[in-house]
Design a protein around this motif. Structure first.
Motif, short mmCIF file in Angstrom:
data_model
loop_
_atom_site.label_atom_id
_atom_site.label_comp_id
_atom_site.label_asym_id
_atom_site.label_seq_id
_atom_site.Cartn_x
_atom_site.Cartn_y
_atom_site.Cartn_z
N PHE A 1 -2.23 0.25 -1.72
CA PHE A 1 -2.58 -0.48 -0.52
C PHE A 1 -3.37 -1.72 -0.89
CE2 PHE A 1 -5.45 -1.31 3.08
CZ PHE A 1 -4.51 -1.50 4.07
N PRO A 2 -3.00 -2.87 -0.35
CA PRO A 2 -3.70 -4.11 -0.70
C PRO A 2 -5.17 -4.09 -0.26
CG PRO A 2 -1.64 -4.58 0.47
CD PRO A 2 -1.88 -3.10 0.56
N GLN A 3 -6.03 -4.45 -1.16
CA GLN A 3 -7.45 -4.52 -0.83
C GLN A 3 -7.73 -5.74 0.03
OE1 GLN A 3 -10.06 -2.28 -1.39
NE2 GLN A 3 -8.19 -1.11 -1.66
N PRO A 4 -8.63 -5.61 1.00
CA PRO A 4 -8.97 -6.77 1.82
C PRO A 4 -9.70 -7.82 1.00
CG PRO A 4 -9.96 -4.74 2.70
CD PRO A 4 -9.33 -4.41 1.38
N PRO A 5 -9.60 -9.07 1.42
CA PRO A 5 -10.36 -10.14 0.76
C PRO A 5 -11.87 -9.91 0.94
CG PRO A 5 -8.62 -11.05 2.16
CD PRO A 5 -8.70 -9.59 2.44
N TRP A 54 -5.24 -12.85 8.20
CA TRP A 54 -3.78 -13.06 8.29
C TRP A 54 -3.12 -12.91 6.93
CZ3 TRP A 54 -2.90 -11.78 12.74
CH2 TRP A 54 -3.44 -12.37 13.87
N THR A 55 -3.74 -13.45 5.89
CA THR A 55 -3.18 -13.34 4.53
C THR A 55 -3.13 -11.88 4.10
OG1 THR A 55 -4.05 -15.52 4.00
CG2 THR A 55 -3.47 -14.11 2.14
N TRP A 56 -4.21 -11.16 4.37
CA TRP A 56 -4.25 -9.74 4.04
C TRP A 56 -3.20 -8.97 4.83
CZ3 TRP A 56 -7.68 -5.75 6.65
CH2 TRP A 56 -7.62 -4.52 6.00
N CYS A 57 -3.05 -9.27 6.12
CA CYS A 57 -2.05 -8.59 6.95
C CYS A 57 -0.65 -8.83 6.41
CB CYS A 57 -2.16 -9.05 8.40
SG CYS A 57 -3.54 -8.31 9.28
N ASP A 58 -0.39 -10.01 5.90
CA ASP A 58 0.93 -10.29 5.33
C ASP A 58 1.16 -9.41 4.10
OD1 ASP A 58 3.31 -11.81 5.75
OD2 ASP A 58 2.81 -12.91 3.91
N GLU A 59 0.13 -9.23 3.28
CA GLU A 59 0.23 -8.34 2.13
C GLU A 59 0.45 -6.89 2.57
OE1 GLU A 59 -3.33 -8.96 -0.12
OE2 GLU A 59 -2.82 -11.04 -0.57
N VAL A 60 -0.27 -6.49 3.63
CA VAL A 60 -0.12 -5.13 4.16
C VAL A 60 1.29 -4.93 4.71
CG1 VAL A 60 -0.91 -3.53 5.95
CG2 VAL A 60 -2.58 -4.80 4.59
N ALA A 61 1.82 -5.93 5.42
CA ALA A 61 3.18 -5.83 5.96
C ALA A 61 4.18 -5.66 4.82
CB ALA A 61 3.51 -7.07 6.80
N SER A 62 4.01 -6.41 3.76
CA SER A 62 4.90 -6.28 2.60
C SER A 62 4.79 -4.89 1.99
CB SER A 62 4.56 -7.36 1.57
OG SER A 62 5.38 -7.25 0.45
N TRP A 63 3.57 -4.39 1.87
CA TRP A 63 3.34 -3.05 1.31
C TRP A 63 3.99 -1.99 2.19
CZ3 TRP A 63 0.28 1.05 3.25
CH2 TRP A 63 0.05 2.08 2.35
N ILE A 64 3.81 -2.09 3.50
CA ILE A 64 4.41 -1.13 4.42
C ILE A 64 5.94 -1.16 4.30
CG2 ILE A 64 4.85 -0.64 6.88
CD1 ILE A 64 1.87 -1.40 7.35
N ARG A 66 7.74 -2.05 1.77
CA ARG A 66 8.15 -1.51 0.48
C ARG A 66 7.99 0.01 0.43
NH1 ARG A 66 4.60 -3.81 -2.71
NH2 ARG A 66 3.29 -1.97 -2.82
N GLU A 67 6.89 0.52 0.96
CA GLU A 67 6.57 1.94 0.82
C GLU A 67 7.14 2.83 1.92
OE1 GLU A 67 4.80 3.21 -1.82
OE2 GLU A 67 4.86 1.19 -2.65
N PHE A 68 7.37 2.28 3.12
CA PHE A 68 7.68 3.14 4.26
C PHE A 68 8.94 2.76 5.05
CE2 PHE A 68 3.10 3.41 3.60
CZ PHE A 68 2.95 4.77 3.44
N ALA A 69 9.50 1.62 4.84
CA ALA A 69 10.65 1.18 5.63
C ALA A 69 11.93 1.34 4.82
CB ALA A 69 10.46 -0.27 6.08
N TRP A 70 12.45 2.57 4.80
CA TRP A 70 13.63 2.84 4.00
C TRP A 70 14.87 2.17 4.55
CZ3 TRP A 70 13.33 4.80 -0.68
CH2 TRP A 70 12.16 5.44 -1.03
N ARG A 71 14.98 2.13 5.87
CA ARG A 71 16.10 1.42 6.49
C ARG A 71 15.60 0.03 6.84
NH1 ARG A 71 17.55 4.60 11.41
NH2 ARG A 71 15.35 5.06 11.35
N GLY A 72 16.30 -1.00 6.46
CA GLY A 72 15.83 -2.37 6.59
C GLY A 72 15.32 -2.78 7.95
N PHE A 73 15.98 -2.35 9.01
CA PHE A 73 15.57 -2.81 10.33
C PHE A 73 14.41 -2.00 10.91
CE2 PHE A 73 18.75 0.38 11.24
CZ PHE A 73 18.24 1.05 12.34
N THR A 74 13.89 -1.01 10.17
CA THR A 74 12.77 -0.22 10.68
C THR A 74 11.43 -0.80 10.27
OG1 THR A 74 12.72 1.27 8.78
CG2 THR A 74 14.11 1.91 10.66
N GLY A 75 11.43 -1.80 9.44
CA GLY A 75 10.18 -2.35 8.95
C GLY A 75 9.64 -3.48 9.80
#
Length: 166
Positions: A1-5, A54-64, A66-75
């Motif tokens: 999980f990305p650490q906050p700034p 916002w920058t941190w949220c973008d990293e979190v979105a990418s992490w989510i 990668r880790e949890f959205a197995w089907r492309g349109f579910t992320g």
């Protein structure tokens, strides 16, 4: 999980001090302790902290994705900042995950994994569907919203309020 700034972490620390009830620790923390920024609500943050959120949220979105959205349109779609519901929910989701990860026992993280994240993912999929995963799709509800805020329609609603309030 990305650490906050670091500025986001500092905001969390200040909020913990304010929540501690230790008046000695609170004195000098802020001129107005009630106005400490809350990273889960970016509107409460100054410009620098908001950019960090916002920058941190973008990293979190990418992490989510990668880790949890197995089907492309579910992320989370790449245009998430253009969707107000995601821009409101993602900071809250990120902050809740950070707090859960910092907890001294596993219950909060388990709740985040079992309840909070799946509910967020379901809401996101229901709202965006497959619409924005290749390119941004404009808001389908725009026409209905514009009718709702039309000055004549607003005046008619306000007239009904006046009738009821007499």
């Amino acid at each position: 999980f990305p650490q906050p700034p670091s500025r986001v972490i500092e905001a969390f620390k200040r909020l913990r001090v304010l929540g501690s009830g230790d008046l000695g620790a609170v004195v000098g923390l802020e001129k107005e302790p009630g106005h400490v920024p809350r990273p889960w609500d970016p509107a409460t943050c100054d410009d620098e902290l908001r950019l960090d959120v916002w920058t941190w949220c973008d990293e979190v979105a990418s992490w989510i994705n990668r880790e949890f959205a197995w089907r492309g349109f579910t992320g989370i779609p790449p245009c998430w900042p253009r969707h107000p519901y995601l821009a409101h929910e993602l900071p809250l989701l990120a902050c809740m995950r950070h707090v859960a990860g910092e907890a001294k026992e596993p219950r909060l993280l388990e709740e985040w994994m079992r309840l909070i994240l799946p509910a967020f993912m379901e809401r996101t999929a229901a709202r965006t569907g497959e619409g924005c995963h290749n390119e941004h799709t404009e808001w389908p509800g725009a026409a209905a919203f514009h009718r709702f805020v039309d000055k004549d329609v607003v005046a008619a609603r306000e007239g009904l309020f006046g009738v009821d309030a007499k």
